[in-house]
Scaffold this motif. Structure first.
Motif, PDB file in Angstrom:
ATOM      1  N   LEU A 100       0.661  -1.252  -0.097  1.00  0.00           N
ATOM      2  CA  LEU A 100       0.028   0.004   0.002  1.00  0.00           C
ATOM      3  C   LEU A 100       0.772   1.368   0.186  1.00  0.00           C
ATOM      4  O   LEU A 100       0.657   2.234  -0.802  1.00  0.00           O
ATOM      5  N   MET A 101       1.950   1.347   0.765  1.00  0.00           N
ATOM      6  CA  MET A 101       2.950   2.254   0.762  1.00  0.00           C
ATOM      7  C   MET A 101       3.469   2.634  -0.573  1.00  0.00           C
ATOM      8  O   MET A 101       3.954   3.581  -1.144  1.00  0.00           O
ATOM      9  N   ALA A 102       3.700   1.427  -1.306  1.00  0.00           N
ATOM     10  CA  ALA A 102       4.515   1.646  -2.468  1.00  0.00           C
ATOM     11  C   ALA A 102       3.518   2.064  -3.570  1.00  0.00           C
ATOM     12  O   ALA A 102       3.883   2.818  -4.400  1.00  0.00           O
ATOM     13  N   SER A 151      -5.580   4.616   3.955  1.00  0.00           N
ATOM     14  CA  SER A 151      -6.174   3.240   4.033  1.00  0.00           C
ATOM     15  C   SER A 151      -4.814   2.462   4.641  1.00  0.00           C
ATOM     16  O   SER A 151      -5.536   1.446   5.645  1.00  0.00           O
ATOM     17  N   VAL A 152      -3.783   2.641   4.860  1.00  0.00           N
ATOM     18  CA  VAL A 152      -2.803   2.203   5.737  1.00  0.00           C
ATOM     19  C   VAL A 152      -3.187   2.360   6.984  1.00  0.00           C
ATOM     20  O   VAL A 152      -3.225   1.399   7.745  1.00  0.00           O
ATOM     21  N   ASN A 181     -11.024  -1.291   4.086  1.00  0.00           N
ATOM     22  CA  ASN A 181     -11.489  -1.831   5.523  1.00  0.00           C
ATOM     23  C   ASN A 181     -12.764  -0.958   6.090  1.00  0.00           C
ATOM     24  O   ASN A 181     -12.874   0.597   5.569  1.00  0.00           O
ATOM     25  N   PRO A 182     -13.406  -1.258   7.235  1.00  0.00           N
ATOM     26  CA  PRO A 182     -14.448  -0.876   7.653  1.00  0.00           C
ATOM     27  C   PRO A 182     -14.428   0.825   8.086  1.00  0.00           C
ATOM     28  O   PRO A 182     -15.287   1.554   7.871  1.00  0.00           O
ATOM     29  N   SER A 183     -13.391   1.261   8.553  1.00  0.00           N
ATOM     30  CA  SER A 183     -13.132   2.702   8.809  1.00  0.00           C
ATOM     31  C   SER A 183     -12.466   3.542   7.836  1.00  0.00           C
ATOM     32  O   SER A 183     -12.876   4.771   7.867  1.00  0.00           O
TER      33      SER A 183
END
Length: 479
Positions: A100-102, A151-152, A181-183
């Motif tokens: 995700l960071m990439a 997102s991370v 994800n949920p939040s």
């Protein structure tokens, strides 16, 4: 256990990351909104040919460039800490968070960096159309960058779509559930809106300062203040709604955090009060000198007037976050949000009375509220991150399990070095930003940049695509 100034390595590593990320966060919170503001200014200039928008674009683009650079530099330090202070966290969560960071670098940072130079210096070289495209790409890039980072962060609060392998690592099983994800949707909407509000109040504060200093006839000053107040009036109430929805989501997935935010130490059997103020006493498990409204907390949390709710007395002591910090940071954030709504409503009333540029008390209020968005986002970040303690991956991995096997003295020494260097370097940078904000967005400042500023130093001279403005839009001299 070895300590440094009475603190162990875990606490020192947390303080160091909190200090560096707090410094870092204020720059993206500003540049995300400012990039979009620049795109609007550039678009209005091309559509209307009103030179005041060109002067405003030139005024704010320099501030954006410096803020963007400081954000990049301060962000690098955090990745360094993942290797030095949080190597266990990096190892265990790397299979999920690493990609995700990439993606953030590949899709967002490269987009911003690739078009930033064109936005800053390329109008005369590439033409107005491509320059507008570049400005839009930078604005989109800042939002995309925030999307991946959130997102991370959201996955760490509401982990989903993962499994754990034999080595104890979190491994992805469903990337859709990992990313969304949920939040995540609530956190993204709330944070992006906070960034736009932060920028609006900084722009409004700068405009108010110029209005208070005798530049009421400057068309650019009037436009920047008016646009900022429109943003405050429209977006601040929306942010209250988004914050409420985010809070409901947090209560569903992280109820302990909400209990700390609201100061609910005790279990309520017949109605949930809404505590406005009080002094959290975590040792005794109560809220001293509590001032609240009976039963209204139930409907706010989506429950009935006579609903029951377990308090922190039902949570094991070692799973409670530091209540006082969460309780007060939440109130700072909410209090500033309500003040923003008030300033927005005040501006509408002044606009209705045709006194927007003559209401001195509104200008003073806007000036005082200029940095309020930065304070609010830091307070919100403290609420969110401290509220999930003692977990670094909520419900799955304790913060104490994520720290590197490093001595407290080493972490403490690097923390002190960061404090000295950050205040020196970024203090100078912020001082220069304030100096730029004091200049007048008019033709004289614009032509000065062409003749001796960054445009000339880059080898760009006015040409057919960006002619010199032929008329004055104000009668105020440049500083």
């Amino acid at each position: 256990m070895e300590t440094f100034l009475g603190m162990d390595a875990v606490m020192l590593a947390r303080i160091q990351f909190a200090f560096t990320v707090a410094f870092h966060f204020i720059f993206p919170a500003f540049t995300i909104g400012l990039a979009s503001f620049l795109a609007v200014l550039n678009g209005w200039y091309l559509w209307s040919k009103d030179e005041a928008y060109l002067y405003l674009f030139n005024f704010w683009v320099k501030i954006f460039a410096i803020s963007f650079a400081m954000g990049v530099v301060s962000g690098i330090v955090m990745s360094y800490q993942f290797g030095t202070n949080w190597s266990v966290f990096s190892d265990r969560t790397g299979p999920v968070l690493g990609p995700l960071m990439a993606y953030e670098v590949l899709t967002a940072f490269f987009l911003e960096a690739g078009f930033l130079g064109i936005m800053l210096f390329g109008r005369d070289k590439v033409g107005n159309t491509l320059h507008m495209v570049a400005t839009l790409m930078v604005a989109i890039g800042t939002a995309v960058s925030a999307t991946w980072i959130l997102s991370v962060n959201s996955w760490m609060h509401t982990p989903a779509g993962f499994g754990i392998n034999d080595a104890g690592q979190f491994v992805p099983e469903n990337w859709w559930e990992v990313i969304f994800n949920p939040s995540f949707p609530y956190r993204l909407a709330h944070t992006l809106t906070a960034a736009y509000l932060t920028t609006a109040f900084i722009v409004g504060g700068v405009g108010a300062w110029h209005l208070l200093n005798g530049r009421r006839q400057n068309k650019g000053v009037r436009k920047m203040f008016s646009m900022a107040m429109w943003m405050a009036a429209i977006v601040a109430p929306l942010q209250i709604v988004l914050g409420h929805e985010h809070g409901l989501n947090t209560y569903e997935y992280q109820p302990t955090k909400v209990l700390a935010m609201e100061g609910h130490f005790e279990t309520h059997e017949n109605g949930i009060p809404l505590y406005l103020f009080g002094i959290p006493n975590q040792e005794e498990g109560r809220l001293d000198y509590a001032v609240g409204i009976p039963k209204i907390g139930g409907p706010i949390l989506g429950k009935g007037w006579n609903a029951s709710m377990e308090g922190l007395d039902a949570v094991p002591d070692d799973e409670e976050p530091p209540v006082a910090m969460v309780f007060w940071s939440f109130r700072i954030m909410v209090g500033i949000g309500m003040l923003m709504v008030g300033v927005g409503a005040w501006s509408l009333w002044s606009r209705y009375r045709r006194k927007l540029y003559d209401d001195t008390w509104l200008h003073r209020a806007a000036l005082v509220m200029g940095p309020s968005g930065l304070v609010a986002v830091i307070a919100g970040w403290i609420t969110t991150e401290v509220g999930r303690q003692p977990y670094v991956v909520y419900g799955e991995m304790m913060t104490s399990e994520a720290v590197s096997p490093i001595e407290a003295d080493a972490v403490g020494a690097s923390l002190l070095a960061f404090i000295v260097i950050y205040f020196a370097v970024f203090g100078a940078g912020v001082g220069y930003l304030i100096k730029l904000m004091r200049k007048t967005p008019d033709r004289a400042a614009y032509e000065d940049d062409i003749e001796s500023g960054p445009i000339r130093s880059a080898g760009i001279v006015p040409g057919t695509q960006m002619p010199r403005p032929k008329g004055r839009t104000d009668q105020q001299p440049a500083e």
